[in-house]
Design a protein around this motif. Structure first.
Motif, mmCIF file in Angstrom:
data_model
loop_
_atom_site.group_PDB
_atom_site.id
_atom_site.type_symbol
_atom_site.label_atom_id
_atom_site.label_comp_id
_atom_site.label_asym_id
_atom_site.label_seq_id
_atom_site.Cartn_x
_atom_site.Cartn_y
_atom_site.Cartn_z
ATOM 1 N N ASN A 39 0.599 -1.281 0.028
ATOM 2 C CA ASN A 39 -0.019 -0.144 -0.153
ATOM 3 C C ASN A 39 0.680 1.167 -0.083
ATOM 4 O O ASN A 39 0.197 2.257 -0.293
ATOM 5 N N LYS A 40 1.998 1.279 0.394
ATOM 6 C CA LYS A 40 2.937 2.335 0.375
ATOM 7 C C LYS A 40 4.291 2.055 -0.236
ATOM 8 O O LYS A 40 5.201 2.552 0.376
ATOM 9 N N THR A 41 4.340 1.440 -1.427
ATOM 10 C CA THR A 41 5.571 1.206 -2.167
ATOM 11 C C THR A 41 6.300 2.503 -2.296
ATOM 12 O O THR A 41 7.516 2.468 -2.316
ATOM 13 N N ASP A 42 5.460 3.674 -2.527
ATOM 14 C CA ASP A 42 6.308 4.961 -2.785
ATOM 15 C C ASP A 42 7.195 5.274 -1.507
ATOM 16 O O ASP A 42 8.042 6.040 -1.700
ATOM 17 N N VAL B 161 6.243 -0.311 -11.829
ATOM 18 C CA VAL B 161 6.972 0.497 -10.979
ATOM 19 C C VAL B 161 8.534 0.231 -11.604
ATOM 20 O O VAL B 161 9.059 -0.801 -11.657
ATOM 21 N N ASP C 238 -1.909 1.945 -10.302
ATOM 22 C CA ASP C 238 -1.827 2.685 -9.308
ATOM 23 C C ASP C 238 -1.144 1.895 -8.120
ATOM 24 O O ASP C 238 -0.853 0.592 -8.243
ATOM 25 N N TRP C 239 -0.413 2.638 -7.191
ATOM 26 C CA TRP C 239 0.247 2.146 -6.090
ATOM 27 C C TRP C 239 -0.371 0.969 -5.449
ATOM 28 O O TRP C 239 -1.668 1.141 -5.207
ATOM 29 N N GLY C 240 0.182 -0.139 -5.057
ATOM 30 C CA GLY C 240 -0.402 -1.267 -4.504
ATOM 31 C C GLY C 240 -1.334 -2.126 -5.283
ATOM 32 O O GLY C 240 -1.845 -3.168 -4.594
ATOM 33 N N CYS D 158 11.407 5.006 -6.463
ATOM 34 C CA CYS D 158 10.671 4.211 -7.325
ATOM 35 C C CYS D 158 9.624 5.104 -7.821
ATOM 36 O O CYS D 158 9.095 6.089 -7.176
ATOM 37 N N ARG D 159 9.423 4.822 -9.034
ATOM 38 C CA ARG D 159 8.396 5.685 -9.856
ATOM 39 C C ARG D 159 7.423 4.649 -10.257
ATOM 40 O O ARG D 159 7.634 3.713 -11.002
ATOM 41 N N LEU D 160 5.999 5.364 -10.205
ATOM 42 C CA LEU D 160 4.877 4.506 -10.912
ATOM 43 C C LEU D 160 4.849 4.959 -12.386
ATOM 44 O O LEU D 160 4.687 6.052 -12.631
ATOM 45 N N SER E 178 0.585 -3.206 -11.665
ATOM 46 C CA SER E 178 1.239 -1.696 -11.984
ATOM 47 C C SER E 178 2.565 -1.946 -12.226
ATOM 48 O O SER E 178 3.097 -3.087 -11.971
#
Length: 67
Positions: A29-32, A59, A51-53, A45-47, A57
């Motif tokens: 949920n908080k990969t960034d 990344v 969407d994140w998580g 890390c860039r998406l 996705s």
């Protein structure tokens, strides 16, 4: 036109001083925020897509390999 596949699989073992459910939550949920926890190893890390998580996705990880 030539195509280059830059995707690779990287595996490592990391010892973390946190409960397993907390680590799972951050990765899902908080990969960034991961680069904030280990800035000497994980630069950013860039998406790129999605969407994140979410599953599927894309990344991009910038990290330091080695010592």
């Amino acid at each position: 036109m030539a195509s280059t596949d830059l995707s690779e699989k990287l595996e490592t073992e990391v010892h973390v001083k946190a409960a397993a459910h907390d680590v799972h939550y951050v990765f899902c949920n908080k990969t960034d925020q991961i680069s904030n926890t280990s800035s000497d190893k994980i630069r950013s890390c860039r998406l790129h897509q999605g969407d994140w998580g979410t599953v599927g996705s894309v990344v991009e990880w910038s990290y330091v390999q080695g010592t």
